[in-house]
Design a protein around this motif. Structure first.
Motif, mmCIF file in Angstrom:
data_model
loop_
_atom_site.group_PDB
_atom_site.id
_atom_site.type_symbol
_atom_site.label_atom_id
_atom_site.label_comp_id
_atom_site.label_asym_id
_atom_site.label_seq_id
_atom_site.Cartn_x
_atom_site.Cartn_y
_atom_site.Cartn_z
ATOM 1 N N LYS A 198 -8.301 -8.120 6.338
ATOM 2 C CA LYS A 198 -8.318 -7.753 8.216
ATOM 3 C C LYS A 198 -7.152 -6.505 8.183
ATOM 4 O O LYS A 198 -7.501 -5.208 8.504
ATOM 5 C CB LYS A 198 -8.157 -8.601 8.649
ATOM 6 C CG LYS A 198 -9.417 -9.668 9.396
ATOM 7 C CD LYS A 198 -9.330 -10.645 10.614
ATOM 8 C CE LYS A 198 -10.242 -11.508 10.303
ATOM 9 N NZ LYS A 198 -11.632 -11.016 10.990
ATOM 10 N N VAL A 199 -6.224 -7.000 7.422
ATOM 11 C CA VAL A 199 -4.881 -5.946 8.144
ATOM 12 C C VAL A 199 -4.580 -5.006 7.110
ATOM 13 O O VAL A 199 -4.577 -4.192 7.904
ATOM 14 C CB VAL A 199 -3.233 -7.048 8.438
ATOM 15 C CG1 VAL A 199 -2.025 -6.697 8.117
ATOM 16 C CG2 VAL A 199 -3.396 -8.618 8.882
ATOM 17 N N GLY A 200 -5.307 -5.359 5.912
ATOM 18 C CA GLY A 200 -5.387 -4.189 5.076
ATOM 19 C C GLY A 200 -6.163 -3.306 5.087
ATOM 20 O O GLY A 200 -6.282 -2.109 5.031
ATOM 21 N N ALA A 201 -7.157 -3.800 5.886
ATOM 22 C CA ALA A 201 -8.251 -2.615 6.058
ATOM 23 C C ALA A 201 -7.364 -1.793 7.086
ATOM 24 O O ALA A 201 -7.495 -0.726 7.351
ATOM 25 C CB ALA A 201 -9.554 -3.025 6.958
ATOM 26 N N ILE A 202 -7.161 -2.753 7.890
ATOM 27 C CA ILE A 202 -6.029 -1.382 9.260
ATOM 28 C C ILE A 202 -5.085 -0.833 9.131
ATOM 29 O O ILE A 202 -4.892 0.266 9.130
ATOM 30 C CB ILE A 202 -5.685 -2.119 10.132
ATOM 31 C CG1 ILE A 202 -6.586 -2.550 11.073
ATOM 32 C CG2 ILE A 202 -5.059 -1.716 11.641
ATOM 33 C CD1 ILE A 202 -6.709 -4.077 12.419
ATOM 34 N N ILE A 203 -4.517 -0.969 8.081
ATOM 35 C CA ILE A 203 -3.220 -0.343 6.962
ATOM 36 C C ILE A 203 -3.978 0.960 6.471
ATOM 37 O O ILE A 203 -4.033 1.970 6.417
ATOM 38 C CB ILE A 203 -2.587 -1.126 6.252
ATOM 39 C CG1 ILE A 203 -1.480 -2.709 7.297
ATOM 40 C CG2 ILE A 203 -1.992 -0.357 5.220
ATOM 41 C CD1 ILE A 203 -0.536 -3.102 6.030
ATOM 42 N N ASP A 204 -5.194 0.241 5.990
ATOM 43 C CA ASP A 204 -5.742 0.999 5.166
ATOM 44 C C ASP A 204 -5.901 2.394 6.241
ATOM 45 O O ASP A 204 -6.132 3.778 5.327
ATOM 46 C CB ASP A 204 -7.298 1.289 4.336
ATOM 47 C CG ASP A 204 -7.107 2.310 3.113
ATOM 48 O OD1 ASP A 204 -7.273 2.745 2.849
ATOM 49 O OD2 ASP A 204 -8.965 2.174 3.695
ATOM 50 N N MET A 205 -5.970 2.358 7.306
ATOM 51 C CA MET A 205 -7.023 3.104 7.726
ATOM 52 C C MET A 205 -5.757 4.527 8.353
ATOM 53 O O MET A 205 -5.735 5.171 8.804
ATOM 54 C CB MET A 205 -7.590 2.534 9.255
ATOM 55 C CG MET A 205 -9.257 2.313 8.986
ATOM 56 S SD MET A 205 -9.731 1.506 10.610
ATOM 57 C CE MET A 205 -10.061 2.915 11.116
ATOM 58 N N ALA A 206 -4.494 3.380 8.247
ATOM 59 C CA ALA A 206 -3.236 4.027 9.234
ATOM 60 C C ALA A 206 -2.923 5.422 8.015
ATOM 61 O O ALA A 206 -2.351 6.165 8.277
ATOM 62 C CB ALA A 206 -2.599 2.968 9.335
#
Length: 564
Positions: free
Chosen positions: A283-291
């Motif tokens: 979950k966090v990795g997906a948000i970081i990827d978007m950032a």
């Protein structure tokens, strides 16, 4: 049933179950099929059988949400009419929980299209809404289009990652429970390129967020003094912090009302801890990827803007060069035309000279006759004088157009100026321009190439004529001796030369005359000729007071020969 045909029973798509399944050992795009009827799922699976697809199936909205937690999906095909959670409610939860807000959804619905269904589908970001029965070729084409777009996006992102690498990002974990903070921090630090910092109070959080850029904030819902929902609201009130993603974490299971409240507060996700590290990291990795993607896109946009500015400047320079080239081409054509006119005038002068000699011979013979009356003799003298003037004009044309010998010889500057003034006599009369000659009483001869010196003063007189007003123009010619140099000035009473043009008037192809009346070469060539004679050319001009060109030539003349 014949192979390749489909039948429709009770409004549903039916066909034989596929006899073979695609190979998922290679990278495929995952497509989530959601329908509470197993037969419909089997039919969709048969229609969409393709080696590029990995088809996932869910018979309820909750099962679909669970599959989305565990898989990266490129497309969802979602049935609208399902029990418990219908398609629209499922889509709402997907949009609230999924890290990709642009995950494409195609809605399927049995029967006719209801009035508000299309609006609800579009408001949830649907890419299409199809009613059953559906033509297989239609849904195959739409799915192929969405999958191709998904694959292209992944490929582009992979290229960007290879080009720029992964930027380091900062994550802020907020909570009042030290052990929970430590557990979350230890898990999140496993993310590549992530720096994790913790905070225990709302005031500290706001200070940290304003001082440093964070790509994610993880907030414990059960914080003391101020709970997670209130803290999220405070963050969202600050304009500069509205775009920061927030994940809510709770140590106990929460009701649907709590979850909806979290999303209303601007949460990107809601997790219950402890949870499997893989799920949290996903979950966090997906948000970081978007950032990271956002940063890369921002960087690319800045580079594109810089390239656009450079391109605009290049285009401007190219346009200037193009205009200069067009002007030079026109001036070259005009120069060639003048050259052709010069050759033609030499030919005409030659043709005129022979009959003119015969006419003068006959007139001079008449002049010697004794029987002429005084009145006739006066008239004959006038005709002979005018014929001699024509003869001088023809000779001057021939001399001017004759190729230069480039050999210096003694030149009477006054005679050269008078010969040129004779050429301009008709033009001056038409333009009502008067000429004032202030010649020095005794001016020594200069050693120069005669035709080149004539060319210089021809250009100066032509420029002076063009600069004079339409009527009442005056051209003044002054000569004098300055030490061992002869000075000759050509002055007009025109509008003068603009200060901005003073530094350019001797540049090749520079002209202020419209409609290519001038080539822009006259002053440049004249200055070159004077320099080769070891002389000097100066200009003095003030707006509204005309211009004065002064030519200074040495009496001795230097080298006996000058290049063409």
């Amino acid at each position: 049933m014949c192979p390749g045909f489909f039948t429709y029973i009770s409004g549903e798509i039916t066909m034989p179950v596929a006899t073979h399944l695609p190979d998922h050992s290679k990278a495929c795009t995952k497509i989530l099929l959601v329908d509470n009827e197993p037969n419909n799922l089997l039919t969709l699976q048969a229609i969409l059988q393709d080696p590029d697809y990995h088809l996932l199936q869910a018979t309820s909205g909750r099962q679909a949400l669970q599959l989305l937690e565990e898989n990266e999906v490129g497309l969802i095909i979602l049935d609208v009419r399902m029990p418990v959670l219908d398609g629209f409610e499922t889509a709402t939860l997907i949009r609230a929980r999924h890290t990709n807000p642009r995950l494409p959804i195609i809605f399927l619905s049995r029967g006719r299209l209801e009035a508000n269904h299309l609006d609800r589908a579009l408001s949830l970001g649907a890419v299409d809404y199809l009613t059953k029965p559906v033509e297989p070729v239609v849904i195959q084409a739409k799915v192929r289009q969405m999958v191709d777009l998904y694959v292209q996006g992944k490929t582009m992102q992979a290229k960007l990652d290879m080009l720029y690498g992964e930027d380091e990002v900062d994550i802020l974990v907020v909570g009042s429970n030290p052990s929970a903070l430590l557990a979350l921090q230890s898990i999140l630090q496993k993310l590549v390129g992530a720096r994790v910092r913790t905070a225990r109070s709302g005031d500290q959080v706001l200070q940290l967020l304003l001082l440093q850029e964070y790509c994610l904030v993880v907030i414990d819902v059960d914080m003391t003094v101020i709970d997670g929902f209130e803290l999220a609201s405070l963050i969202r009130r600050r304009q500069e912090l509205k775009g920061i993603p927030i994940i809510f974490a709770a140590t106990t299971a929460r009701t649907d009302e709590d979850i909806l409240r979290a999303y209303a507060a601007g949460a990107s996700d809601f997790i219950v801890v402890p949870c499997p590290a893989e799920i949290l990291l996903a979950k966090v990795g997906a948000i970081i990827d978007m950032a990271r993607r956002s940063r890369l896109l921002t960087r690319q946009l800045r580079k594109i803007e810089e390239l656009n500015r450079n391109l605009q400047e290049t285009n401007r320079l190219l346009e200037e060069k193009h205009q200069e080239a067009e002007t030079a081409q026109k001036q070259l054509l005009h120069t060639e035309k003048l050259s052709a006119i010069g050759k033609l005038s030499a030919s005409i002068a030659h043709e005129l000279n022979n009959p003119l000699q015969g006419i003068l011979f006959f007139l001079k013979g008449l002049q010697k006759m004794e029987l002429l009356a005084d009145e006739d003799r006066a008239l004959l003298d006038t005709v002979i004088n005018e014929s001699n003037r024509i003869k001088s004009l023809v000779r001057n044309l021939q001399d001017f157009n004759r190729p230069s010998s480039c050999r210096k010889q003694p030149v009477n500057l006054h005679e050269s100026l008078d010969a040129l003034l004779l050429l301009f006599r008709s033009d001056f009369r038409t333009r009502q321009i008067s000429v004032v000659r202030n010649y020095a009483a005794e001016l020594p001869h200069i050693l120069a190439v005669a035709d080149q010196i004539k060319q210089v003063f021809l250009n100066l007189l032509a420029n002076a004529m063009d600069a004079c007003p339409q009527s009442g123009g005056v051209i003044t010619i002054n000569t004098r001796l300055e030490d061992d140099r002869v000075a000759a000035e050509v002055k007009d009473n025109g509008s003068g030369i603009k200060p901005a043009d003073m530094g350019q008037i001797f540049q090749p192809f520079f002209t202020t005359k419209f409609d290519v009346k001038g080539t822009g070469l006259g002053l440049s060539i004249s200055q070159d000729i004077i320099n080769k004679h070891q002389g000097e050319m100066k200009v003095d001009s003030h707006p509204g007071e005309g211009a004065t060109f002064t030519v200074l030539l040495p009496v001795k003349g230097g080298d006996p020969a000058i290049g063409r």
